[in-house]
Design an enzyme around this catalytic site. Sequence first.
Site, PDB file in Angstrom:
ATOM      1  N   ASP A  81      -4.449 -25.387   9.425  1.00 43.23           N
ATOM      2  CA  ASP A  81      -3.971 -24.011   9.230  1.00 43.23           C
ATOM      3  C   ASP A  81      -4.498 -23.137  10.360  1.00 43.23           C
ATOM      4  O   ASP A  81      -5.521 -23.445  10.975  1.00 43.23           O
ATOM      5  CB  ASP A  81      -4.488 -23.482   7.880  1.00 43.23           C
ATOM      6  CG  ASP A  81      -3.646 -22.338   7.361  1.00 43.23           C
ATOM      7  OD1 ASP A  81      -2.908 -22.555   6.384  1.00 43.23           O
ATOM      8  OD2 ASP A  81      -3.728 -21.232   7.931  1.00 43.23           O
ATOM      9  N   HIS A 123      -5.628 -20.255   9.828  1.00 42.36           N
ATOM     10  CA  HIS A 123      -6.600 -19.317   9.263  1.00 42.36           C
ATOM     11  C   HIS A 123      -7.954 -19.960   8.987  1.00 42.36           C
ATOM     12  O   HIS A 123      -8.093 -21.175   8.987  1.00 42.36           O
ATOM     13  CB  HIS A 123      -6.035 -18.733   7.962  1.00 42.36           C
ATOM     14  CG  HIS A 123      -4.767 -17.977   8.173  1.00 42.36           C
ATOM     15  ND1 HIS A 123      -3.533 -18.557   7.999  1.00 42.36           N
ATOM     16  CD2 HIS A 123      -4.535 -16.710   8.587  1.00 42.36           C
ATOM     17  CE1 HIS A 123      -2.586 -17.666   8.264  1.00 42.36           C
ATOM     18  NE2 HIS A 123      -3.174 -16.540   8.629  1.00 42.36           N
ATOM     19  N   SER A 141      -3.112 -11.417   8.356  1.00 43.07           N
ATOM     20  CA  SER A 141      -3.052 -12.391   7.263  1.00 43.07           C
ATOM     21  C   SER A 141      -4.415 -13.000   6.945  1.00 43.07           C
ATOM     22  O   SER A 141      -4.580 -13.636   5.914  1.00 43.07           O
ATOM     23  CB  SER A 141      -2.068 -13.507   7.621  1.00 43.07           C
ATOM     24  OG  SER A 141      -2.409 -14.070   8.867  1.00 43.07           O
TER      25      SER A 141
END
Lengths: 472, 366
Positions: free
Chosen positions: B207, B209, B298
């Site tokens: 990911d 993130h 995000s």
Amino acid sequence: MVFSSNVFLFLFLPIFLIVYYLLPFRWRSGWILIGSYALYSWWRLDFLWLLAGVTLAAYFFALAIARSTGARRFQLLTIAVTLNLCALGYFKYANFGISSFNAALTGLGFAPFSWTPILLPIGLSFFIFHAISYLVDIYREEEPPTRNLLDFAAFIALFPHLIAGPVLKYNLLADQFRHRTYILEKFSYGATRFMTGFAKKVLIADTIAPLVTATFGQTNPTLFDSWLGALAYTLQLYFDFSGYSDMAIGLAAMMGFKFPENFNHPYISRSITEFWRRWHMSLSSWLREYLYIGLGGNRKGRVRTYINLALTMVLGGLWHGANWTFILWGTWHGGILALERRMKEAKLWQPSPAWLTIPGTMLLVILGWVMFRADSVADAFRMYRGMIGLNGVSLSDTLAWQVRPSELITMLIAAVLVYVAPVWGQRVGDVGSRLLRPGLAVAATMTLLPLFVLAIMKLSAQSYTPFLYFQF
Amino acid sequence: MTEFAQDNLKSNLDNPAAPSVLQWLPAAFLLGVVGIGAALAVTSKGARTFPVGQDVVTGQWMGTYEKNNLDPGVPWRDASVNLWGGLNYRAFGEAREGAVVGKDGWLFTSEEFQTDKTDAVEIAGKVAYIKQVRDDLAKDGAKLVVALIPAKARLYAEDLRAKVPGQTAPLYEAFREHLSKAGIPTPDLLAAMRAAKVQGNLFFHTDTHWTPLGAEVVAQVLAPVVKGLNPDLPAATYSASEKPPVQRSGDLLRYVPVPEGEGPAPDTVQEGVYSRTDDGGGGLLGDVTLAVTLVGTSYSAPSQNNIWHFDGALSKALGTEVLNAAQEGKGPIIPMREYLKSQERKHNPPQVVVWEIPERFLRTRY
């Protein structure tokens, strides 16, 4: 609408072909015109008037030229050609002219001229060239003018060659508008050429394209970067444009037309003179017949011949786009053509082995392609500096992460195809030809069919990729 | 002499050795593929959904229909993406454009590798805008703290296969210094995260993130910086717990469309749960003022995919409730622009604004 798109393959083409083959022959020119105008309008509807206007002007001026005699004929031709060139000049070169003029003005300390940039209609260069060649042929009495406006309009707009060529003369197709043969083998031949061109464009040219963008986008390309980029573009352009030409020829054959070839193994040329007999043959032919001969060709002495050769290529370069890069690219090729001719006349041109002349010619071609591809002259010279190692040698880390093994493998396959196909004695696009040995022809076709499906799936998996020659 | 494309047809017809299959197979195949494709395309939802409010004369309608309706709507689109993405991954170890494959199942967004000659100008513009935001907030007595989140590729450089371009090497420190010199507190999250790597993964393998641990580490570093500005923080207490471990496929796996088991393994994650344990929180008619507002991307925004709960970790570390004004998918600049004009700011003027800015967005224009 581009040939390598879902909308063309799965909406336009089936509707066009079904109606085309359901209609009686006498209505097919009308359907070609409707289909071609629809395809053109898919880009923008508001420039259709320009295509129609160029067509009508060429049609009526040709009739007037044919009816006239003496100086009046030349006057009419001059007016008609001038009108076409004015349209080309306004839409294609006005932005360039004004920006160059403004650069000079600001350089001298004056305020720049206020100007709203003009949109370049797609295919303009091609349909203007088609119109001019028709007018000149009528003037030269090489053919009588057509009285069938529908056939003529259908010729100018004929969608397989409307957007990116090949550049065709009306007399090559005039008879075919009156009579065409429709046989399954011809359709199959067309299908093979179309699928081959589609695969060349999508599987090879589009795969290499990101690498070309990445290399030409380097601020200070190294020796490795710049040569990788130059070679990648050399292959991308060939497979993109020859792929387009294959598709055009194939579509025409599926409609019963015969188009002239546009490529004949250009990268095995042993001189730049030979290169221009093999690369974009329809354009070379047009430039020779209507520009070089118009300038006096080789009839006005040795020096004028060299000048005419160079000037033809400079104007041919400018035809490709309104940018100094194209002018310099044309100058490069024109200069080499003149030099080769001079060397030949002075008997300085000695027959040399292919292993020397083919790479030598390719080197000149590749150096030219760098200027052709670069966004500006400064960008091109950044690449040239890289090519002679002034920015270091090894692969830049700004490029390294973008170089994909699949791109390098594709380049390798492309290079093999470019140089192996001539050994077979056939065009790369001509895999279905039965002049190949039967077993090989069947094997090539059987390989092509799944490749076509793979290419369709790749097209759907990737983003929109227009043909390089659309910008011209 | 003009060479025509079908000059060889006549000789082919006369050639008895020519295989007859070539007379019909290519035509049949092309017509079959185009015919089946046309039938599938015209019956697809995409082909039958048309753009509204687009101009036909200028080609907008056609372009929109092709790009936004037909192309993404053809039934073989997903299969095509998976086929080619899978082929490239299996044959060459490549992800689709947008991601870079690292070692041992690590994936990185290509945004962290991209460079351009306009980067310096863009980054200078960002510094100038952040200073402007600081001044704008100061008019209302609020202070700005920037949480500059280091790039995943910087933090986990040892797991890369391709080197990140050298010109980005000084970016993190240089940007932080610019802000620090301007009096904007910008703690060194890179150093803190490097030190915390021994505790576990601070970013997901698959990911773009951070992990809940990454978010928590950053919250712990930020809390003393925020408190050091001496805001009047309404007290709130939080408990933290973890949900049972689950497998989670990160957003970068979309760039490696192969069946599970063939590509990088999904991450295993324990999502954190932050619960307020005091009586506060506003109640039915509570008139609570929140001293700290979080703006960002995000990495902070409340969303379905957010399992890192940076706002919860920050609230717990600060001991006060944090107003979360972060937005997903807009980068760091747009949420701040919108926040500055928002009713949230008007109705709940903050004392401190924490602006979460991932390093990977510094060169991107918004």
